[in-house]
Design an enzyme around this catalytic site. Structure first.
Site, short mmCIF file in Angstrom:
data_model
loop_
_atom_site.label_atom_id
_atom_site.label_comp_id
_atom_site.label_asym_id
_atom_site.label_seq_id
_atom_site.Cartn_x
_atom_site.Cartn_y
_atom_site.Cartn_z
N HIS A 15 0.86 -1.19 0.00
CA HIS A 15 0.00 0.00 0.00
C HIS A 15 0.89 1.24 0.00
CE1 HIS A 15 -3.32 2.68 0.70
NE2 HIS A 15 -2.71 3.18 1.75
N ASP A 25 1.20 5.03 -0.28
CA ASP A 25 0.52 6.33 -0.23
C ASP A 25 1.21 7.33 -1.15
OD1 ASP A 25 -1.56 5.95 1.75
OD2 ASP A 25 0.08 5.61 3.16
N ASP A 82 -7.61 1.68 2.12
CA ASP A 82 -7.27 2.57 3.24
C ASP A 82 -8.21 3.76 3.46
OD1 ASP A 82 -5.74 3.29 5.44
OD2 ASP A 82 -4.30 4.45 4.28
N HIS A 86 -5.76 9.85 -0.63
CA HIS A 86 -6.49 9.87 0.65
C HIS A 86 -5.69 10.46 1.81
CE1 HIS A 86 -4.77 5.76 0.29
NE2 HIS A 86 -4.47 5.93 1.56
ZN LIG Z 1 -3.04 5.00 2.70
#
Ligand SMILES: [Zn+2]
Ligand SMILES: *[C@@H]1O[C@H](CO)[C@@H](O)[C@H](O)[C@H]1NC(C)=O
Ligand SMILES: *[C@@H]1O[C@H](CO)[C@@H](O)[C@H](O)[C@H]1NC(C)=O
Length: 992
Positions: free
Chosen positions: A56, A58, A180, A430
């Protein structure tokens, strides 16, 4: 070795089917076998555990997107995406059974550009064999609460297009993956369905909802994400992952974890295979009780994992080997490398009936006092800047099409829209527009948007030069909301061009900082326009400080044609003292033809609002309050308010001031009541002559925290509307959802936070209504809002906090602003009062015009007499129900067009009807030679879209409709839009 065994087994198996003439498998194939066809075999009579190796990543959070890419600033967080992709690609080659999914195209794009041909060839092969699979595929994994649908569609389009251009059909993601984001918007599900995704998986939902779903085996469902679109257009199969997006406890083999490796040499110490297998079987069996089929999924990865992918794969190879070896001892568990789409395919094959979901997943709480409703408002200035940047990107896109190739290279230099498109795409992440990043990362997002605009600015100037015939320098003023614009402040004579990105003409009020006291304003047709000069307010002077020195604002109304511009000539007539000076008390009323607003002259506060056309009147009082943010030292929980979490210490907010100091200006163009509540809160109640809305321009900050209290600042509108606990908020700027205080449509809520637990994202509007009256508030950015008291609406405007909320960001949300003493934010709320039955007729176009603002540009002096002062890129305004969502250059001679029906079914007697547009008669300067319809994400031809169909227990079961015939075939020129429908076309065009 386990890896070896698996490898040879696969080779043997595939050689055999090769001999038998079946489609070639993943090892020696020539033709790509990706997608569902490349999925590993499962065991129908066993419990199949799909291991999903994933990372994951970001797109900015504790570090900037580029710091994450390179692995820079590892002292903040150890994370380097380039190494992850390097390492995974190497490890995938070692065994064809191994799988990996990759999600964030912003990172993959950065990496791919730096690879040589040999690596690209290997990666392409892995993709073609389904061993490396793209999932979701947007530039980022967007936030769902604070993003506007138009920017989400753009960012998805950017990522999906890169994947299609690079890998073709095998690069097309089948599954949406929002593991997420902190709550899930119904409009996101609707968009994903229309983008052709077969399913959607996420990790976070309210803990009470999750508990109930586990008990009733409703972790997987069909989400019917639109009230209006005909099923299954907006139906999306939705699954909740069992463990957020992490591996089960004890099975994390990343370098960042410290779980035991599988120690499988009996000659060495601490042999643990039996123990690990036993534990795994236990976890699998227990997880299986939550789900309906004999397939379950385990996410094997987490934030920025797989930098050393060998550790993960080596241990998973062994896990698979030893767990499956138990089958010969009677175990009924089969574990395999898989992907979300392969898991989804098995769910589809199960041919079950799934529960139906029709509301959304907001708000999200992970414990009784931990509501993630603060980020709806966190970083209000970034949220506004992002929204404004969206408007500028749309303008930039349109002008790139209208101006032709000269817009990219012209008299003002070289410009492009791509930089802005990428900056906007990154900003949808996000932890970007959501406001949940570290301060230095927030600055990075803003800087990217500013750089993007700098590139667009050149393009826009070039294009306007082509369209108007004037290549004189053009100035853009970014500080108009605080009355700063050096050109208008100092110039005796200038022109102003208003570009309107909407598909219909708009009337707009402008306020320009000036130093003269009387001006002549001439419209493009030579007519004089009424204008007034009013003093710059004290509040504005305080914010702008020494950036400008205008004493006055020149106020007048402008009009601009659809997708076009109007140029106004402005000259100073006089510098003497202004005719009227402000009065220092509140008037009893201000009014124009449409609205009447009354004030209490003693307190200076609003008391009522009337619509003079419909003869409606409501009581309306409005004031500013703040919630005392919890510091975490509290008997119920130690959760403080922070960037994510909203947790007031008390349900009763403090009133900033019971009275406001007043300054009133009233003239023929505008009436303003300036209210001064405290040194850090002021407001202008503003009514323009021709306006059907009341404007509340609020200014909040620097929020004082020297009393050691964090503050969450709201404005509250109290009315006599009998709203009885109901209120309405939009989902990502599109369909509206009904909200009810202390209530959730799908489970019996135990309400533990009477304020924070009732907050919802307000993207563009919120309203309350009863049988007679509807009060709608249109916002200029995403904010949190609620109706805590009957008849009341509250909107959170700003927050400044002293503690971190323990969700990872590691900083209290206390934006320093320019002076380090706190950020000042300014914004606008537009209020309209209507009959409920016709309210949408007003708030739909109003909200669109708030999102797509006219772009003002200025030129010094007078223009050459041959300059074109008025232009429309459309032959005629679009019908009122139709919104021009996208006009963007795709490649040479190809233009991406999105037309949107902006009304919901039954919302408007007048406009909730099918409407037809002729594509050939759309543009005034472009001939449309051909048109092909695409999916919403523009990575598939509409007629090639075919989605998996799902059966549901609630509502009817619909087979997906097939698209039209032929690949990318021409569509008829007349296209019909049904309510809430967005249609995406690729047009072949030629400049006239
Ligand atoms: Zn995230
Ligand atoms: C799916 O189930 C239905 C009954 O609900 C049945 O009629 C149909 O044949 C099944 N389809 C498959 C492919 O098994
Ligand atoms: C996808 O990319 C291929 C080239 O890789 C191109 O031929 C095709 O037209 C693209 N599809 C769409 C829908 O743009």
């Amino acid at each position: 070795m386990a890896a070896h065994t698996a490898y040879w087994a696969a080779v043997l198996f595939l050689s055999l089917i090769g001999v038998w003439g079946f489609p070639t498998g993943p090892v020696f194939n020539r033709d790509p076998v990706c997608g569902y066809k490349s999925c590993p075999a499962t065991q129908p009579s066993m419990l199949n555990v799909h291991l999903i190796p994933h990372t994951h990543d970001d797109v900015g959070w504790l570090k900037t997107v580029d710091q994450y890419f390179y692995g820079d600033r590892n002292e903040i967080q150890h994370a380097g995406v380039q190494y992850i992709l390097d390492s995974v690609v190497e490890q995938l080659q070692k065994d064809p059974a191994r799988r990996f999914i990759y999600v964030e195209t912003a990172f993959f794009y950065r990496w791919w550009r730096r690879q040589n041909q040999a690596t690209r060839k290997i990666v392409t092969q892995l993709v073609n064999e389904g061993r490396l699979e793209f999932i979701n595929g947007g530039w980022c994994m967007s936030d769902e609460a604070t993003t506007h649908y138009s920017a989400v569609i753009d960012q998805m389009t950017l990522g999906l297009r890169f994947l299609n251009d690079t890998f073709g059909e095998c690069g097309r993601p089948r599954v949406a993956w929002h593991i997420d984001p902190f709550g899930h918007a119904r409009e996101h599900a609707s968009m994903f369905a229309q983008m052709g995704f077969d399913g959607f998986f996420f990790g976070r939902l309210d803990y009470q909802d999750k508990g109930r779903r586990i008990r009733t085996k409703e972790m997987e469902m069909l989400w019917r994400a639109s009230d209006t679109l005909t099923p299954p257009t907006a139906d999306l199969f939705t699954g909740i992952l069992p463990n957020g997006y992490n591996p089960p406890d004890g099975f994390c083999w990343d370098q960042s974890c410290s779980d035991a490796p599988i120690r499988d040499d009996p000659d060495l110490e601490d042999y643990n295979v039996d123990q690990m297998v036993f534990k795994f079987l236990e976890v699998a069996e227990s997880q299986a009780t939550w789900y309906k089929t004999n397939h379950i999924v385990m996410t094997m990865g987490s934030d920025f994992q797989y930098e050393n992918a060998n550790m993960w794969y080596k241990n998973m190879d062994k896990l698979i080997h030893y767990v499956n070896a138990q089958q010969s001892n009677g175990s009924r568990v089969n574990v395999l490398y898989s992907t979300p789409s392969c898991y989804l395919q098995e769910l589809h094959r199960a041919n079950l009936t799934w529960p139906l979901k029709t509301d959304d997943f907001f708000p999200y709480a992970d414990a009784a006092h931990d509501f993630w409703t603060g980020y709806f408002t966190s970083r209000p200035a970034l949220k506004r800047y992002e929204r404004e940047s969206n408007s500028r990107l749309q303008t930039c896109n349109q002008l790139e099409v209208l101006g032709g190739p000269k817009s990219r290279r012209g008299p003002h230099g070289e410009g492009d829209s791509d930089t802005m498109r990428k900056a906007m795409a990154v900003a949808q992440h996000h932890d970007a527009v959501s406001g949940t990043e570290k301060q230095h990362v927030a600055y990075d997002y803003a800087r990217r948007l500013a750089t993007g605009w700098a590139h667009c600015e050149v393009l826009v100037s070039n294009s306007l030069a082509v369209l108007s015939g004037s290549d004189a320098p053009r100035i853009y003023c970014e500080g108009l909301n605080i009355s700063v614009c050096p050109l208008t402040e100092s110039s005796q004579k200038f022109t102003m061009t208003v570009y309107n990105p909407l598909g219909r003409a708009v009337t707009w009020s402008v306020r320009l900082p000036v130093n003269g006291t009387a001006y002549s304003v001439i419209d493009p047709r030579g007519k004089s326009v009424a204008s007034e000069v009013i003093p710059v307010s004290k509040a504005t002077q305080l914010i702008r400080r020494d950036r400008g020195y205008a004493m006055y604002e020149l106020v007048f109304q402008v009009q601009a044609p659809p997708m076009g511009f109007s140029t106004y000539s402005i000259s100073m007539l006089q510098t003497g003292p202004p005719a009227a000076s402000p009065k220092f008390r509140a008037p009893r009323t201000i009014q124009n033809k449409y609205l009447k607003v009354t004030f209490d002259p003693d307190t200076g506060l609003l008391t009522s609002l009337s619509n003079l056309e419909t003869l409606q009147t409501i009581k309306l009082s409005q004031n500013f309050y703040w919630y005392n943010a919890s510091d975490g030292k509290n008997k119920d929980s130690d959760q403080p308010s922070g960037a994510y979490i909203f947790r007031p210490n008390s349900s009763t907010p403090f009133t900033v001031s019971k009275t406001a100091k007043i300054e009133t200006v009233q003239n023929g163009v505008v009436q303003e009541v300036k209210q001064w509540f405290s040194p850090w809160i002021s407001q202008v109640v503003r009514l323009y002559e021709d306006s059907r809305e009341l404007e509340l321009e609020w200014t909040v900050g620097p929020v004082p925290v020297d009393d050691d209290l964090g503050k969450e600042v709201i404005t509250r509108l109290d009315t006599d509307i009998l709203s009885s606990g109901y209120f309405y908020t939009d989902s990502n700027g599109r369909e509206v959802l009904e909200r009810r205080r202390d209530f959730r449509p799908t489970w019996d809520l135990f309400q533990s936070e009477p304020i924070a637990g009732n907050y919802y994202p307000v993207n563009s509007r919120v309203y309350i209504k009863d049988d007679a009256n509807q009060l709608t508030v249109v916002t200029d950015r995403s904010q949190g809002g609620s109706s805590i008291l009957n008849g009341s609406l509250e909107i959170m405007l700003h927050r400044r906090l002293l503690y971190d909320d323990n969700r990872g960001v590691g900083e209290p949300l206390s934006e320093p602003g320019e002076n380090e003493n706190g950020l000042v934010a300014r914004g606008r709320l537009l209020l309209s009062l209507s009959k409920p039955a016709t309210a949408a007729d007003t708030h739909r176009p109003l909200a669109q015009s708030m999102v797509l603002q006219p772009l003002l540009s200025f030129q010094q002096g007078t223009l050459h007499p041959n300059t074109k002062l008025e232009f429309s890129g459309l032959q005629a305004a679009l019908p009122p129900a139709v919104h021009l969502l996208t006009v963007s250059q795709w490649e040479k001679d190809l233009v991406l067009l999105r037309l949107e029906h902006q009304f919901q079914a039954k919302e408007s007697k007048t406009y909730s009807q099918p409407v037809t547009v002729n594509l050939q008669k759309l543009f005034s300067t472009l001939d449309v030679l051909g048109a092909s319809e695409m999916s919403l994400g523009a990575n598939q031809w509409k007629d090639e879209m075919s989605r998996l169909d799902w059966k549901t227990s609630g509502g009817e079961n619909m087979k997906p409709r097939k698209g039209m015939k032929g690949t990318g075939d021409a569509v008829p020129w007349e296209v019909t839009l049904n309510p809430m429908e967005i249609r995406t076309f690729l047009l072949r065009v030629q400049q006239r």
